[in-house]
Design an enzyme around this catalytic site. Sequence first.
Site, short mmCIF file in Angstrom:
data_model
loop_
_atom_site.label_atom_id
_atom_site.label_comp_id
_atom_site.label_asym_id
_atom_site.label_seq_id
_atom_site.Cartn_x
_atom_site.Cartn_y
_atom_site.Cartn_z
N ASP A 92 0.84 -1.19 0.00
CA ASP A 92 0.00 0.00 0.00
C ASP A 92 0.88 1.24 0.00
OD1 ASP A 92 0.69 -0.51 2.84
OD2 ASP A 92 -0.58 1.23 3.23
N GLU A 156 -0.14 -0.47 5.80
CA GLU A 156 0.88 0.11 6.69
C GLU A 156 0.77 1.63 6.74
OE1 GLU A 156 4.54 1.89 8.10
OE2 GLU A 156 3.73 2.05 6.05
#
Length: 451
Positions: A92, A156
Amino acid sequence: MSSNPVAETVASLMPRAKEELTELVAFKSVADFDQFPKSESEGAARWVADALTAEGFRDVAMLDTPDGTQSVYGYLPGPAGAKTVLLYAHYDVQPPLDEAAWTTPPFELTERDGRWYGRGAADCKGGVIMHLLALRALKANGGVPVHVKVIAEGSEEMGTGGLERYAEAHPELLEADTIVIGDAGNFRVGLPTVTSTLRGMTLVRVQIDTLEGNLHSGQFGGAAPDALGALIRVLDSLRAEDGSTVVDGLTPETSWDGLQYDEEQFRQDAQVLDGVRLIGSGTVADRIWARPAVTVLGIDCPPVVGATPSVQASARALVSLRVPPGVDAAEATKLLEAHLATHTPWGARMHTEQIGQGQAFSADTSSPAYAAMTEAMAVAYPGQEMQYAGQGGSIPLCNTLAALYPHAEILLIGLSEPEARIHAVNESVSPQELERLSVAEALFLRNYAAG
């Protein structure tokens, strides 16, 4: 780089690495599904899962984590009796911010001036590619000498804790003798660095309400309490005159005794405008690695364009507080919320909501894994001695893994050196750093297996 078969193999794989990073960067995998389609993140997860499957990983799975995102897991068995190493990265990315401000499109990997530009190129899709390159180099030169687990996180950057909670519920899944977190970076390009500490963080949304609705500033201004003005007062209370962070009850005077950060170099790295002073006190390393730091990430208020002559009834802000090792993030959150309440003026109504939290991390640099990495870095970066540095950012999973597996050694390396401009416009990765760190990781795995 000194010639050796592993380095030669990695060099030969770099064109393929660029193609793969181009494919991975193309996914708009921002784990904020109010802004970006969930299908983009799912596509990136599938790409990682397919890549692991192609490399012979077993038990490859897209894990549905409690925050609504997916983490990708795979297991590559090594020789009988070998040690187990967990390799971590995340797929991500941060939002691209102002896409018009990018020199080239943020989700198209573009080569320019010897670097590869694109959102996530360094943080941390490049980390996924680094792990793949290291394993391929070993497979081409005698095989992978350890059992390898790979975990690629899907949220994250959002700090929503999905993988941490999943790991806590399935503690056997990520258990390993050593964990390599591929989400840090060298102190500068060409200087091999292992990150030994991370600041923790807390994210708090604060809202202030003063009126039932906006009022005409000409008719009511001067007596009617302005929520935006109250919020500005509250936010200003979080800084001393020199810009140091002030949170009542939070002691800021810790110091950093490792690698130092030259102030002029920091000004260049941070692109501070001429004549603008740095904030805080102590050394630069003290300020960014060893002390609390508050940042106002955003404010909800009327934009200048289209603003009306109104006294604002409500205003809110998102406040980030970074906390150094030795400070409990949960306690820091309580102190921050208490500070905001205490400094809210005029009896205004103030409400806080915690959005995210992660504990600080400190590694044991005397362990055998660090010795193995030191030897590997010396080959990948000839003539350079490996350095230890802190990092101002936080990787919440580190403390979760340290608590779940107290015997495990944890090392942090990666591609996010200052020129990478992670989280900013025009993020990029140095292909030379990707190559050298892939070599270092491969040699580390070999050294660690032999130790």
